[in-house]
Design a protein around this motif. Sequence first.
Motif, PDB file in Angstrom:
ATOM      1  N   ALA A  53       0.829  -1.208   0.000  1.00  0.00           N
ATOM      2  CA  ALA A  53       0.000   0.000   0.000  1.00  0.00           C
ATOM      3  C   ALA A  53       0.860   1.253   0.000  1.00  0.00           C
ATOM      4  O   ALA A  53       0.430   2.313  -0.450  1.00  0.00           O
ATOM      5  CB  ALA A  53      -0.938   0.003   1.199  1.00  0.00           C
ATOM      6  N   ASP A  54       2.082   1.134   0.503  1.00  0.00           N
ATOM      7  CA  ASP A  54       2.984   2.279   0.547  1.00  0.00           C
ATOM      8  C   ASP A  54       3.921   2.319  -0.657  1.00  0.00           C
ATOM      9  O   ASP A  54       4.881   3.079  -0.667  1.00  0.00           O
ATOM     10  CB  ASP A  54       3.792   2.265   1.845  1.00  0.00           C
ATOM     11  N   GLY A  55       3.660   1.470  -1.654  1.00  0.00           N
ATOM     12  CA  GLY A  55       4.414   1.553  -2.898  1.00  0.00           C
ATOM     13  C   GLY A  55       5.566   0.586  -3.038  1.00  0.00           C
ATOM     14  O   GLY A  55       6.316   0.645  -4.020  1.00  0.00           O
ATOM     15  N   ILE A  56       5.744  -0.325  -2.085  1.00  0.00           N
ATOM     16  CA  ILE A  56       6.836  -1.287  -2.158  1.00  0.00           C
ATOM     17  C   ILE A  56       6.392  -2.478  -3.002  1.00  0.00           C
ATOM     18  O   ILE A  56       5.269  -2.972  -2.879  1.00  0.00           O
ATOM     19  CB  ILE A  56       7.265  -1.729  -0.749  1.00  0.00           C
ATOM     20  N   ASP A  57       7.267  -2.925  -3.881  1.00  0.00           N
ATOM     21  CA  ASP A  57       6.984  -4.055  -4.766  1.00  0.00           C
ATOM     22  C   ASP A  57       6.553  -5.276  -3.945  1.00  0.00           C
ATOM     23  O   ASP A  57       7.183  -5.607  -2.935  1.00  0.00           O
ATOM     24  CB  ASP A  57       8.243  -4.386  -5.582  1.00  0.00           C
TER      25      ASP A  57
END
Length: 202
Positions: free
Chosen positions: A121-125
Amino acid sequence: MTTTVSVLYDSREAAAAAVRDLKVIGLSDDDISVLSADSGETPAHPHEDHAHEILSDAGTGAAVGAGLGGAGGLIAGLGLVTLPGLGAVLAAGWLASTAAGAAAGAAVGGAAGGLIGALTADGIDESDAHVYAEAVRRGGTLVVARVPNLRLDAARTVLDAHTGVSVPERRAAYEGEGWAGFDEQTPMHEKRPRLPGQPGRI
């Protein structure tokens, strides 16, 4: 604008040094999160107390979700919070409360939950998130920071300077032993041990 950056460490002391240096370059406590497996042990190294002090600074005043100070109590300011598939982890900062919320949301809506859901959700793969979660389960320490883009290069330099884990190499090592991804349903007593030659916590 901010970008989320993350680095996995096999040593809590290295993670603590990274947190210290992130604060030196101007990141606030609210921008930094730390998750580390709870060994349930008293620090066995004179520098461990100092490492815990630095790590606890990152979470001063931050909510780390239900279970703060649960079994085992507070360890040098790091709160204990229970996350799916990980059990009790030492946590500071926003990530643990987000992970707990993601787990609750997943139980209701079927979305990715727990630490995987919070990281993605925070943009980490997602593939990296699985490695991070598995590594924390096995005793690693994860540092995640929300960094203003103007400080992004400096933050990446700081995080890389403290001997972080190569995620592709760690993924390949896990896959070599039959691992196919982090599974929250795996009972804690069946979790796999550290890889041979993987450094222990300091």
